[in-house]
Design a protein around this motif. Structure first.
Motif, PDB file in Angstrom:
ATOM      1  N   PHE A 406       0.856  -1.184   0.000  1.00 59.24           N
ATOM      2  CA  PHE A 406       0.000   0.000   0.000  1.00 59.24           C
ATOM      3  C   PHE A 406       0.891   1.233   0.000  1.00 59.24           C
ATOM      4  O   PHE A 406       2.058   1.187   0.406  1.00 59.24           O
ATOM      5  N   GLY A 407       0.334   2.329  -0.457  1.00 57.28           N
ATOM      6  CA  GLY A 407       1.115   3.549  -0.534  1.00 57.28           C
ATOM      7  C   GLY A 407       0.386   4.621  -1.313  1.00 57.28           C
ATOM      8  O   GLY A 407      -0.836   4.572  -1.513  1.00 57.28           O
ATOM      9  N   VAL A 408       1.155   5.583  -1.777  1.00 60.65           N
ATOM     10  CA  VAL A 408       0.578   6.692  -2.531  1.00 60.65           C
ATOM     11  C   VAL A 408       1.614   7.195  -3.527  1.00 60.65           C
ATOM     12  O   VAL A 408       2.814   7.197  -3.251  1.00 60.65           O
ATOM     13  N   SER A 409       1.143   7.560  -4.693  1.00 62.74           N
ATOM     14  CA  SER A 409       1.985   8.261  -5.667  1.00 62.74           C
ATOM     15  C   SER A 409       1.331   9.600  -5.960  1.00 62.74           C
ATOM     16  O   SER A 409       0.093   9.719  -5.988  1.00 62.74           O
ATOM     17  N   ALA A 410       2.146  10.620  -6.150  1.00 63.06           N
ATOM     18  CA  ALA A 410       1.636  11.959  -6.431  1.00 63.06           C
ATOM     19  C   ALA A 410       2.545  12.630  -7.437  1.00 63.06           C
ATOM     20  O   ALA A 410       3.765  12.413  -7.441  1.00 63.06           O
TER      21      ALA A 410
END
Length: 863
Positions: A406-410
């Motif tokens: 899980f994580g986030v990219s921006a």
């Protein structure tokens, strides 16, 4: 870490507080993930709007096409456009036809304003394609596949339609068993980006359950010069755009099929939407008696089922804000195929996959865009041994593991003048939980003693090779001492492993695509920090350039890529505990060594050439040098694998693709690839190896002189009858287990039969082996080096060349109804029933046959 923190702080500040960006009313809508948007206006010579103009966006190579008409204000709008170069055609009554090229290389909306010239009363409205329309001037080496092509490909293998689409369309990507493949000489070094969600774990059906092929609108398959936004595994980047219901009237389809090996299933899609909302659902299920590629030509104990559901929801509350949500759930259950040497085995596996990936985009102005993509994904694998552990030979195996990331990219992207800039970050945690048990059940597999002829002896009471001499025997020179404690036939106990680890990764990058006259430059810089069982970080410059020679319709390309190739996560905890030679080489913990990321330098040169408007030629040469290169150690013929690393690898080769546009319903392409893959020992990690592991330089089983795929398609009118033909040729990968005649004579009768071994007129069969042979020997399915010529670097044994032919016929509108269409399709794979191998006793893949002749009949309804 200070450098990483500074970069991250700068990037977060830029994203969260973009004070230099002017907020403005944006376009009518936005794309999500990596797809693009075109907002356009059509005007007459006086500047007044032209209503009702017909607008067509298409790509002549991929056959992708969208159509719309301008509204009362002369405005038109296209969304969810895959990255590529397109021809935009506009026609309106009393006006001259207009055509221009539009490039989509990001999610920033592309603005188009067109002024149409008046047409004379005698002028015909026509739009002609030219050779320039077949060219794409970006330096990236890539192939594109649209849903129109994917639907016609021979994708009859259970639960691996995405893998088949990749190997059938991409030059230099060689098919392996069970949906795995070798991209440009590496094994499964592939990153997927699906609507902006990164997936860097294995997607073949042995490991996971991949998104079904009918969920994709398009695939961009990057095989050279990946931009700085891509990391982890860069031999192949699959940039995928899924199908969306945004802006569409209700559409749907239901296909049911039946085929060879008792295969049956259904594939259903349904999409609907408005200007602000869209929903597209895919629900598939199947059952077959040939789920995995088998170690015998005739499959037995190979039943499997697959069920998947995918839902993409889009919502655009304003012209500046857009959200989407991808939800995916899937389950595979299958038996592990038996061989003639283990007829009573009853091992099974279940894989369940679940992912949720929301996304948000905000347009600050017509040329700047913020994208944020959180994601969650989990694979659960359960592997069960037979009820009687001694029915499993040569070992009984069980496994339960979880892989959760899980994580986030921006990212923040903007376009200004000749610059197309993108800054981004990605933060990910991967949680690994592994439970594994293993025990030898065959006393001859790791015999402690051998007789004077070298034949293994059971001797269940002997566990010390020093005792062999006193019994009148010799110690086994190939003994794996690390396995003796787990030999159940010698009073040993099962090897039990319980482990877990968290892999934390952070990345920041900056890239700029600069278009200046006939030049295009892709410049980028990426920093990765890897903190898991091992730790590493690397600053990675990327540079690529292309130049368009307009008079000859030629594009020249060159690039340099520095990348950090991360270890495979599947069974990483266990494999990092075994050290050099794997568990077989030493007792666990005696010499454990964590697997570390690899560092790679890659160089690419290429050329793209248009011959009139009939043919596109796209070729490249690649050279990759990697310190700490990766592959898998496959446990016998099971789908259980362990990541292993090698000191270094040197891989180079050539890839070529010839493509035609749609020429009055006819379209064709040919892909070719040549790869030299040299790996250098020593090796680290793994468990038990199917064949000897080299400590020096050798050709790994990714090495192949020639891979070729040719596809011809013809369709009468837009949705009329069609026919497709595919020819696949592989010259043969390395098969390291049969380097000499002695190696072949040591095989079981069933194994000798598998490779088609013969000695004079004596042919090995499943129940008749050949124990001695002087000369005049050979094998029909492998190439054994001539006596005295074997060299693991320059003359290794290989799988024999194979030619596979597939045919498909069908119609997209059987009864010619416009609203409700009946579809019919018959596909035949391997129509000559070629008996051929993917691999044989490979440390990296095991033994697997290609699919025998397979038929599949599909009938469906679409609206």
């Amino acid at each position: 870490m200070k450098a990483f923190a500074a970069c991250a702080t700068l990037l977060v500040g830029l994203i969260c507080c973009p004070s230099t960006l002017r907020s403005a009313e944006g376009p009518n809508g936005q794309a999500m993930g990596t797809a693009g948007v075109i907002d356009g206006t059509v005007l007459d010579p006086s500047g007044a709007s032209v209503a009702g103009a017909q607008v067509v966006l298409k790509n002549p190579i991929t056959s992708y096409q969208q159509e719309t008409t301008t509204d009362a204000n002369g405005v038109f709008h296209f969304v969810n456009i895959p990255p590529h170069q397109y021809q935009l055609q506009i026609t309106a009554q009393n006006f001259q036809a207009f055509a221009t090229k539009v490039s989509i290389h990001g999610a920033v909306p592309v603005k188009v304003q067109v002024r149409l010239d008046l047409a004379s009363s005698s002028q015909e409205v026509t739009v002609e394609a030219s050779g320039a329309d077949l060219l794409e001037t970006v330096p990236t080496q890539h192939t594109d596949a649209d849903q129109n092509l994917i639907q016609k490909l021979p994708l009859t293998s259970a639960s691996q339609g995405l893998s088949d689409a990749i190997t059938l369309t991409t030059p230099g990507v060689v098919a392996d068993s069970n949906g795995s493949f070798h991209p440009l000489g590496d094994h499964a070094q592939t990153s997927y980006v699906i609507d902006g969600m990164p997936i860097n774990d294995q997607q073949s059906k042995s490991f996971s359950t991949q998104l079904p092929a009918n969920a994709f609108q398009s695939l961009e398959l990057v095989t050279g010069a990946p931009s700085a936004e891509y990391g982890d595994k860069t031999s192949l980047v699959v940039n995928a755009v899924t199908r969306s219901g945004l802006g569409h009237k209700p559409t749907g389809s239901l296909d049911t099929y039946y085929g060879s090996f008792g295969t049956y299933g259904e594939e259903a899609t349904f999409g609907f939407g408005s200007a602000k909302f869209g929903n597209f659902v895919v629900a598939n299920s199947s059952r077959t008696a040939r789920f995995l590629d088998t170690p015998e030509f005739t499959p037995f104990h190979d039943k499997g089922t697959n069920a998947t559901i995918f839902d993409r929801i889009d919502y655009q509350p304003t012209g500046r804000d857009s959200t989407h949500l991808d939800i995916f759930g899937a389950r595979n259950w299958f038996q592990i195929p038996n061989t003639y040497d283990q007829l009573n085995q009853d091992q099974r596996q279940r894989a369940t996959t679940f992912s949720v990936a929301p996304g948000y985009q905000h347009t600050f102005s017509t040329s700047s865009l913020l994208t944020i993509n959180p994601f969650f994904r989990q694979d659960r694998i359960d592997y069960w041994p037979s009820r009687d552990e001694f029915d499993d030979t040569p070992a009984t195996v069980g496994q339960n593991r979880h892989l959760t990331n899980f994580g986030v990219s921006a990212s923040l992207a903007w376009v200004r003048g000749i610059h197309n800039v993108k800054l981004g970050t990605q933060i990910t945690q991967t949680q690994l939980k592994e439970n594994f048990n293993f025990g030898l059940t065959d006393p001859l597999f790791n015999a402690v003693c051998v007789d004077v002829q070298g034949n293994p002896l059971a001797l269940p009471s002997v566990t010390n090779p020093a005792s062999c001499d006193g019994l009148g025997y010799m110690a086994n020179p190939n003994l794996s001492p690390g396995l003796i404690p787990y030999d159940l036939t010698r009073g040993g106990s099962p090897f039990l492993f319980h482990g877990n680890a968290n892999i934390n990764q952070q990345a920041v990058y900056a890239q700029d695509q600069i278009t200046w006259r006939n030049w295009t430059f892709n410049l980028g810089l990426r920093f990765d920090n890897y903190d898991g069982i091992s730790t590493d970080n690397l600053l990675q410059p990327r540079a690529a350039v292309s130049y368009l020679i307009k008079p000859t319709n030629t594009v020249l390309k060159a690039s340099y890529t520095r990348s950090m190739e991360t270890p495979y996560n599947e069974n990483l905890v266990l494999s990092s505990s075994t050290g050099a030679g794997g568990l077989a080489g030493d007792v666990l913990g005696g010499s454990s060594e964590a697997l570390r990321p690899g560092h790679r330098n890659e160089y690419n040169t290429g050329l793209q050439q248009a011959l009139g408007h009939y043919l596109q030629i796209d070729g490249s040469y690649f050279w990759k040098f990697t310190k700490n290169a990766y592959d898998f150690d496959t446990l016998f013929n099971t789908p259980i694998t362990f990541p292993i690393s090698w000191r270094q690898s040197k891989i180079d080769g050539v890839s070529l693709r010839l493509s035609t546009p749609n020429l009055h319903g006819f379209q064709a392409y040919t892909t070719l690839g040549h790869t030299r893959a040299r790996f250098f020992g020593p090796e680290t990690g793994g468990l038990v190896f199917n064949s000897a592991v080299s400590a020096g330089v050798f050709r790994i089983d990714h090495d192949q002189a020639l891979q070729q795929t040719t596809d011809f398609r013809y369709q009468y009118k837009k949705d009329g009858p069609w026919i497709a033909f595919t020819w696949r040729f592989d010259s043969g990968e390395v098969a390291g287990a049969v380097a000499t005649l002695d190696d072949v004579l040591a095989l079981t009768p069933a194994q000798q039969s598998t490779i088609g071994f013969y000695c004079g007129a004596d042919q090995a069969t499943v129940y008749h082996g050949i124990s001695s042979c002087g000369s005049n020997y050979g094998a029909t399915r492998v190439r054994i080096p001539e006596p005295g010529t074997y060299n693991e670097d320059h003359n290794p044994p290989r799988i024999a060349p194979r030619n596979l032919f597939d045919v498909g016929v069908g119609t997209d509108n059987l009864f010619h109804y416009e609203r409700f269409k009946t579809t019919l399709k018959l596909q035949a794979v391997n129509i000559t029933n070629e008996a051929a191998l993917y691999n044989f006793l490979s440390t990296f893949s095991g033994t697997h046959w290609v699919s025998p002749r397979t038929f599949q009949l599909t009938m469906g309804f679409a609206f």
